[in-house]
Write an enzyme that holds these catalytic residues in place. Structure first.
Site, PDB file in Angstrom:
ATOM      1  N   SER A 119       0.827  -1.207   0.000  1.00 12.30           N
ATOM      2  CA  SER A 119       0.000   0.000   0.000  1.00 12.30           C
ATOM      3  C   SER A 119       0.857   1.251   0.000  1.00 12.30           C
ATOM      4  O   SER A 119       0.367   2.333  -0.286  1.00 12.30           O
ATOM      5  CB  SER A 119      -0.862   0.044   1.269  1.00 12.30           C
ATOM      6  N   HIS A 140      -1.679  -3.061  -6.822  1.00 10.87           N
ATOM      7  CA  HIS A 140      -2.314  -2.696  -5.562  1.00 10.87           C
ATOM      8  C   HIS A 140      -3.823  -2.858  -5.648  1.00 10.87           C
ATOM      9  O   HIS A 140      -4.522  -1.999  -6.189  1.00 10.87           O
ATOM     10  CB  HIS A 140      -1.920  -1.254  -5.199  1.00 10.87           C
ATOM     11  N   GLU A 152      -4.358  -0.268  -8.625  1.00  5.77           N
ATOM     12  CA  GLU A 152      -3.298   0.670  -8.992  1.00  5.77           C
ATOM     13  C   GLU A 152      -2.096  -0.164  -9.464  1.00  5.77           C
ATOM     14  O   GLU A 152      -1.608  -1.010  -8.708  1.00  5.77           O
ATOM     15  CB  GLU A 152      -2.876   1.521  -7.784  1.00  5.77           C
ATOM     16  N   ASN A 190      -3.941   5.901  -1.308  1.00  3.29           N
ATOM     17  CA  ASN A 190      -3.509   5.964   0.084  1.00  3.29           C
ATOM     18  C   ASN A 190      -2.927   7.316   0.467  1.00  3.29           C
ATOM     19  O   ASN A 190      -2.858   7.654   1.650  1.00  3.29           O
ATOM     20  CB  ASN A 190      -2.521   4.836   0.398  1.00  3.29           C
TER      21      ASN A 190
HETATM   22  N1  NAD Z   1      -5.820  -4.662   4.365  1.00  2.00           N
HETATM   23  C1  NAD Z   1      -6.054  -3.842   3.356  1.00  2.00           C
HETATM   24  O1  NAD Z   1      -7.116  -3.184   3.274  1.00  2.00           O
HETATM   25  C2  NAD Z   1      -5.051  -3.707   2.248  1.00  2.00           C
HETATM   26  C3  NAD Z   1      -5.449  -3.118   1.044  1.00  2.00           C
HETATM   27  C4  NAD Z   1      -4.522  -3.037  -0.008  1.00  2.00           C
HETATM   28  C5  NAD Z   1      -3.229  -3.515   0.164  1.00  2.00           C
HETATM   29  N2  NAD Z   1      -2.879  -4.071   1.367  1.00  2.00           N
HETATM   30  C6  NAD Z   1      -1.495  -4.592   1.483  1.00  2.00           C
HETATM   31  O2  NAD Z   1      -1.548  -6.005   1.348  1.00  2.00           O
HETATM   32  C7  NAD Z   1      -0.534  -6.619   2.161  1.00  2.00           C
HETATM   33  C8  NAD Z   1      -1.180  -7.626   3.094  1.00  2.00           C
HETATM   34  O3  NAD Z   1      -2.147  -6.978   3.906  1.00  2.00           O
HETATM   35  P1  NAD Z   1      -3.297  -7.828   4.632  1.00  2.00           P
HETATM   36  O4  NAD Z   1      -4.262  -6.839   5.157  1.00  2.00           O
HETATM   37  O5  NAD Z   1      -3.762  -8.939   3.759  1.00  2.00           O
HETATM   38  O6  NAD Z   1      -2.458  -8.447   5.857  1.00  2.00           O
HETATM   39  P2  NAD Z   1      -2.886  -9.629   6.851  1.00  2.00           P
HETATM   40  O7  NAD Z   1      -2.262  -9.300   8.147  1.00  2.00           O
HETATM   41  O8  NAD Z   1      -4.347  -9.869   6.804  1.00  2.00           O
HETATM   42  O9  NAD Z   1      -2.182 -10.922   6.198  1.00  2.00           O
HETATM   43  C9  NAD Z   1      -0.788 -11.040   6.012  1.00  2.00           C
HETATM   44  C10 NAD Z   1      -0.468 -12.512   5.854  1.00  2.00           C
HETATM   45  O10 NAD Z   1       0.897 -12.646   5.447  1.00  2.00           O
HETATM   46  C11 NAD Z   1       1.418 -13.784   6.093  1.00  2.00           C
HETATM   47  N3  NAD Z   1       2.867 -13.659   6.079  1.00  2.00           N
HETATM   48  C12 NAD Z   1       3.646 -12.833   6.820  1.00  2.00           C
HETATM   49  N4  NAD Z   1       4.928 -12.969   6.465  1.00  2.00           N
HETATM   50  C13 NAD Z   1       4.971 -13.887   5.463  1.00  2.00           C
HETATM   51  C14 NAD Z   1       6.006 -14.430   4.658  1.00  2.00           C
HETATM   52  N5  NAD Z   1       7.279 -14.066   4.819  1.00  2.00           N
HETATM   53  N6  NAD Z   1       5.686 -15.357   3.712  1.00  2.00           N
HETATM   54  C15 NAD Z   1       4.394 -15.726   3.528  1.00  2.00           C
HETATM   55  N7  NAD Z   1       3.368 -15.247   4.269  1.00  2.00           N
HETATM   56  C16 NAD Z   1       3.659 -14.329   5.209  1.00  2.00           C
HETATM   57  C17 NAD Z   1       0.785 -13.790   7.459  1.00  2.00           C
HETATM   58  O11 NAD Z   1       0.817 -15.086   8.045  1.00  2.00           O
HETATM   59  C18 NAD Z   1      -0.640 -13.329   7.140  1.00  2.00           C
HETATM   60  O12 NAD Z   1      -1.477 -14.431   6.860  1.00  2.00           O
HETATM   61  C19 NAD Z   1       0.189  -5.456   2.866  1.00  2.00           C
HETATM   62  O13 NAD Z   1       1.332  -5.120   2.115  1.00  2.00           O
HETATM   63  C20 NAD Z   1      -0.836  -4.325   2.824  1.00  2.00           C
HETATM   64  O14 NAD Z   1      -0.251  -3.057   2.853  1.00  2.00           O
HETATM   65  C21 NAD Z   1      -3.761  -4.192   2.397  1.00  2.00           C
END
Ligand code: NAD
Length: 282
Positions: A119, A140, A152, A190
């Site tokens: 993000s 994204h 994005e 963002n």
């Molecule tokens: N939550 C949102 O609304 C949103 C929206 C757009 C982008 N993002 C981006 O997406 C990414 C994930 O966010 P999320 O909300 O899904 O997080 P989350 O906390 O729900 O999930 C992250 C997952 O990654 C796993 N993980 C951590 N380290 C790891 C590794 N080295 N190898 C494999 N798996 C691993 C964890 O076990 C967990 O299941 C981030 O970069 C975030 O910025 C999030």
């Protein structure tokens, strides 16, 4: 242009799970990888639930649902992460993302495209650490990935044009609307949305309004979700990391200072919907 038949999604949390569902629904073979087997179990459950909603609404048939699910392989073994496209959706930390990409670059073909769902982290800064920087791109998605249309596409300095075109075509095949943007802090959404969260928390911290009032007022003006409900959906840990990264990248402007209110919630493990408690209780 590159051919994408198999997609590996790393991280089976809020975003990874939704991206896996979208990828399988557009006919790709999907590998869903996470280091945490419990997250893989929850991801399978969540995708099953998401597809069942589509069946109930007569958008897909029950046999189609089964075909989509059968296209997804769930694994906690990174050695199985071999694909035409690798999309990472793991924690919002640059080192974690670059380490994972470097590990997978050594396993995959030099033709494999790497995409980050970050993000806020600079795509250029990740690319610098990779053996094939031209094949890294930002992809994204927005939350919930199966519903939100916008993607994005972040083109870093070295990202090949063919990679951007391939990812844009894939987004369209997924039924998404791709928008190519520059590698700037917070990209577009963002960056613009930061004050929505931060000013809301500032108001509440100063005792000028309650969480419920702020959400209700913003929703009544046409926003689909008030800032607190939205932060709970996003995940407070992710939202807090994004605020910190954008703030630092822009030279620590006072108006974008991360909120102590959110910091305390994260420290208490109250991360929003995914943990059952955030600004609200679920
Ligand atoms: N939550 C949102 O609304 C949103 C929206 C757009 C982008 N993002 C981006 O997406 C990414 C994930 O966010 P999320 O909300 O899904 O997080 P989350 O906390 O729900 O999930 C992250 C997952 O990654 C796993 N993980 C951590 N380290 C790891 C590794 N080295 N190898 C494999 N798996 C691993 C964890 O076990 C967990 O299941 C981030 O970069 C975030 O910025 C999030």
């Amino acid at each position: 242009m590159y051919t994408i038949d198999t997609i590996c999604i790393c991280g089976a949390g809020t975003m990874g799970s939704g991206i896996a569902q979208v990828s399988a629904m557009c006919g790709k073979q999907v590998i869903q990888f996470d280091v945490n087997p419990e997250m893989l179990r929850k991801s399978r459950e969540s995708i099953d639930h998401g597809l069942q909603i589509q069946v109930n609404r007569n958008r897909i048939s029950a046999p189609e649902k089964k075909e989509v699910l059968d296209r997804i392989r769930f694994t906690a073994d990174s050695k199985e992460c071999i694909a035409d496209l690798i999309i990472e959706a793991i924690i919002e930390q640059k080192e974690a993302k670059t380490n994972l990409f470097r590990e997978l670059a050594a396993l995959n073909s030099p033709q494999t495209i790497f995409a980050t769902n970050t993000s806020s982290i600079s795509v250029n800064a990740i690319a610098e650490q990779l053996p094939y920087p031209g094949r890294l791109v930002g992809m994204h998605f927005f939350n919930p990935a199966p519903v939100m249309k916008l993607v994005e596409i972040v083109k870093a300095t070295q990202t090949e044009d063919a990679v951007v075109e391939t990812i844009a075509d894939l987004c369209k095949a997924m039924g998404k609307i791709p928008v190519v943007c520059k590698d700037a802090p917070g990209f577009i959404v963002n960056r613009v949305a930061r004050p929505y969260y931060l000013e809301a928390m500032q108001l509440v911290s100063s005792g000028l309004a309650t969480i419920e009032t702020v959400d209700a007022v913003m929703e009544s003006t046409g926003f689909k979700m008030g800032p607190f409900k939205l932060m709970d959906l996003i995940g407070l840990d992710i939202n807090y990391s994004v605020s910190g990264i954008v703030w630092e990248a822009l030279g620590n402007p006072i108006r974008l200072t991360p909120s102590p209110l959110q910091k305390n919630k994260v420290a208490a493990g109250e991360l929003g919907k995914k943990t059952g408690k955030g600004f609200y209780t679920y």
